[in-house]
Design an enzyme around this catalytic site. Structure first.
Site, PDB file in Angstrom:
ATOM      1  N   SER A   1       0.821  -1.207   0.000  1.00  0.00           N
ATOM      2  CA  SER A   1       0.000   0.000   0.000  1.00  0.00           C
ATOM      3  C   SER A   1       0.861   1.267   0.000  1.00  0.00           C
ATOM      4  CB  SER A   1      -0.954  -0.067   1.183  1.00  0.00           C
ATOM      5  OG  SER A   1      -2.074   0.701   0.918  1.00  0.00           O
TER       6      SER A   1
ATOM      7  N   HIS B   1      -7.563  -5.745   0.092  1.00  0.00           N
ATOM      8  CA  HIS B   1      -6.332  -4.972   0.258  1.00  0.00           C
ATOM      9  C   HIS B   1      -5.557  -5.513   1.463  1.00  0.00           C
ATOM     10  CE1 HIS B   1      -4.015  -1.299  -0.286  1.00  0.00           C
ATOM     11  NE2 HIS B   1      -4.126  -1.028   0.997  1.00  0.00           N
TER      12      HIS B   1
ATOM     13  N   LYS C   1       4.192   2.014  -2.418  1.00  0.00           N
ATOM     14  CA  LYS C   1       4.599   3.191  -3.195  1.00  0.00           C
ATOM     15  C   LYS C   1       6.046   3.530  -2.815  1.00  0.00           C
ATOM     16  CE  LYS C   1       0.003   5.111  -1.948  1.00  0.00           C
ATOM     17  NZ  LYS C   1      -0.989   4.494  -2.764  1.00  0.00           N
TER      18      LYS C   1
ATOM     19  N   TRP D   1      -9.886   0.272  -5.092  1.00  0.00           N
ATOM     20  CA  TRP D   1      -9.329   1.593  -4.770  1.00  0.00           C
ATOM     21  C   TRP D   1      -7.899   1.731  -5.313  1.00  0.00           C
ATOM     22  CZ3 TRP D   1     -11.198   6.053  -3.859  1.00  0.00           C
ATOM     23  CH2 TRP D   1     -10.535   7.018  -3.113  1.00  0.00           C
TER      24      TRP D   1
HETATM   25  C1  GTR Z   1      -5.439   4.318   1.692  1.00  0.00           C
HETATM   26  C2  GTR Z   1      -4.842   5.160   0.609  1.00  0.00           C
HETATM   27  C3  GTR Z   1      -4.066   4.286  -0.321  1.00  0.00           C
HETATM   28  C4  GTR Z   1      -3.165   3.346   0.406  1.00  0.00           C
HETATM   29  C5  GTR Z   1      -3.746   2.830   1.704  1.00  0.00           C
HETATM   30  C6  GTR Z   1      -2.759   2.179   2.659  1.00  0.00           C
HETATM   31  O1  GTR Z   1      -6.277   5.005   2.529  1.00  0.00           O
HETATM   32  O2  GTR Z   1      -5.888   5.797  -0.043  1.00  0.00           O
HETATM   33  O3  GTR Z   1      -3.354   5.085  -1.236  1.00  0.00           O
HETATM   34  O4  GTR Z   1      -1.942   3.907   0.622  1.00  0.00           O
HETATM   35  O5  GTR Z   1      -4.367   3.801   2.423  1.00  0.00           O
HETATM   36  O6  GTR Z   1      -1.607   2.588   2.769  1.00  0.00           O
HETATM   37  O7  GTR Z   1      -3.186   1.260   3.350  1.00  0.00           O
END
Ligand code: GTR
Length: 377
Positions: A217, A358, A221, A308
């Site tokens: 996540s 996720h 990045k 997402w």
């Molecule tokens: C979310 C965000 C994502 C991702 C995620 C995470 O809220 O929108 O870009 O980074 O968090 O890090 O779990």
């Protein structure tokens, strides 16, 4: 954020900025032009427009061993304190398997080293006991060690607390103030810088083989940006990294540039905010970030329910980056179409779409270990 795209039919038409073309329009056909010209151009562009510039200023690093224990099966656990400029400390948790000079996975964690494993000997900041072991599902330590790999992790908050006002308490206080606030670094670039310091410390032990970066996540990045910048990382894995990670921004599917910059104004540089709702004006897209990892092995993973993060956009960026591996003499992604769920594909570039949400699962880790077996052994 109700206007976000969650239906493929709504994805706008877009043209990706060309990857294998120099700023003056001439084509990049060979490794020397890629390395000598295009790669540096893209690194500069991504730093100026998305992640922010990492200062060149060197910061003295002193590594201290707080704990070193032999566990069953020849496994060793160490807890290292990385003292930066005598003034800012990071804690690195390192697990080494029985095999000498084994490859080591390195990744940042969200909630502290003690959140990654239930062992009560893992040091915790005072008052933070509640999260011990809470993220252990994402860190199958024993399984990783059994496959002959080491694992190292540190808390992203030790580098830059993940809050809008985190900068004041971040490691940035050791640096001179940035000259240009538009391209100044924020959390993601600071976390990425910290991964390179963790690598310095791992190399200093003399006990680690090649170091592979992994991140989930926001920390996915970060892993991509760290691997793009620091070529000492031998392999990179992006787990559900999404917007400003592996996903193409121009698709505007799921999380958009405006959505991420609004919710997390402290992650990217100020210049990136100028592209809120203007993705087509970006002089880059995320396939360029992925391409900077070439010719080293890269694995990108998505999850079916993680809309997402735009699973299809992650696949398409990986596919669009792949020709750079070919220019450098390697097989890139071995497919042209996004594979069905739970069907990993891999050349020097790998990809899978896991069923589910996720997260980082044990199944994801098995794929990463298989990929590392094929690329690092
Ligand atoms: C979310 C965000 C994502 C991702 C995620 C995470 O809220 O929108 O870009 O980074 O968090 O890090 O779990």
């Amino acid at each position: 954020m109700n206007d976000t795209i969650r239906d493929e039919a709504q994805v706008p038409d877009y043209d990706l900025p060309p990857l294998l073309q120099l700023a003056d329009g001439s084509p990049v056909r060979d490794a020397a032009t890629w390395r000598g010209q295009r790669r540096p151009q893209l690194l500069t562009l991504l730093a100026q427009q998305v992640y922010g510039q990492t200062p060149l200023q060197g910061i003295p690093l002193h590594v201290e061993t707080l704990e070193s224990v032999k566990l069953s099966g020849g496994v060793e656990r160490r807890q290292l304190r990385l003292l930066l400029d005598g003034a800012h400390a990071l804690q690195l948790l390192l697990w080494l398997p029985r095999q000498r000079l084994a490859p080591v996975f390195l990744g940042l964690n969200f909630n502290g080293n003690h959140s990654t494993h239930p062992d009560t000997a893992i040091l915790t900041p005072p008052g933070n006991e509640a999260v011990r072991g809470s993220n252990a599902g994402r860190w199958p330590v024993e399984g990783i060690l059994a496959r002959g790999y080491g694992l190292a992790t540190l808390h992203c908050g030790d580098l830059f607390p993940d809050r809008v006002d985190g900068r004041a308490d971040s490691v940035q206080r050791l640096f001179e103030a940035p000259v240009d606030e538009g391209s100044a670094w924020w959390a993601v670039a600071t976390w990425a810088w910290g991964l390179s310091r963790a690598l310095d410390a791992l190399l200093e032990t003399g006990d680690c083989g090649p170091v592979a970066l992994i991140g989930h996540s926001r920390l996915g990045k970060t892993a991509l940006w760290a691997a793009a910048r620091d070529e000492r990382f031998a392999l990179a894995i992006s787990n559900n990294s999404g917007c400003a990670g592996a996903a193409l921004s121009r698709r505007r599917f799921g999380e958009t540039v405006a959505a991420i910059n609004t919710r997390f104004p402290h992650w990217f540089c100020r210049n990136f905010h100028a592209y809120n709702d203007r993705e087509d004006a970006l002089p880059l897209d995320q396939h360029m970030l992925l391409a900077l990892i070439a010719p080293r092995p890269l694995y990108v993973a998505s999850a079916t329910e993680d809309l997402w993060a735009d699973p299809r956009g992650e696949f398409l960026a990986t596919l669009a980056a792949s020709p750079v591996w070919q220019v450098l003499g390697h097989e890139g992604l071995p497919v042209r179409e996004q594979p069905a769920p739970d069907t990993p594909v891999a050349g020097r570039v790998g990809y899978h779409l896991r069923s589910g949400g996720h997260d980082v699962s044990a199944w994801d880790w098995e794929r990463y270990l298989d990929f590392a077996d094929s690329q690092l052994r």
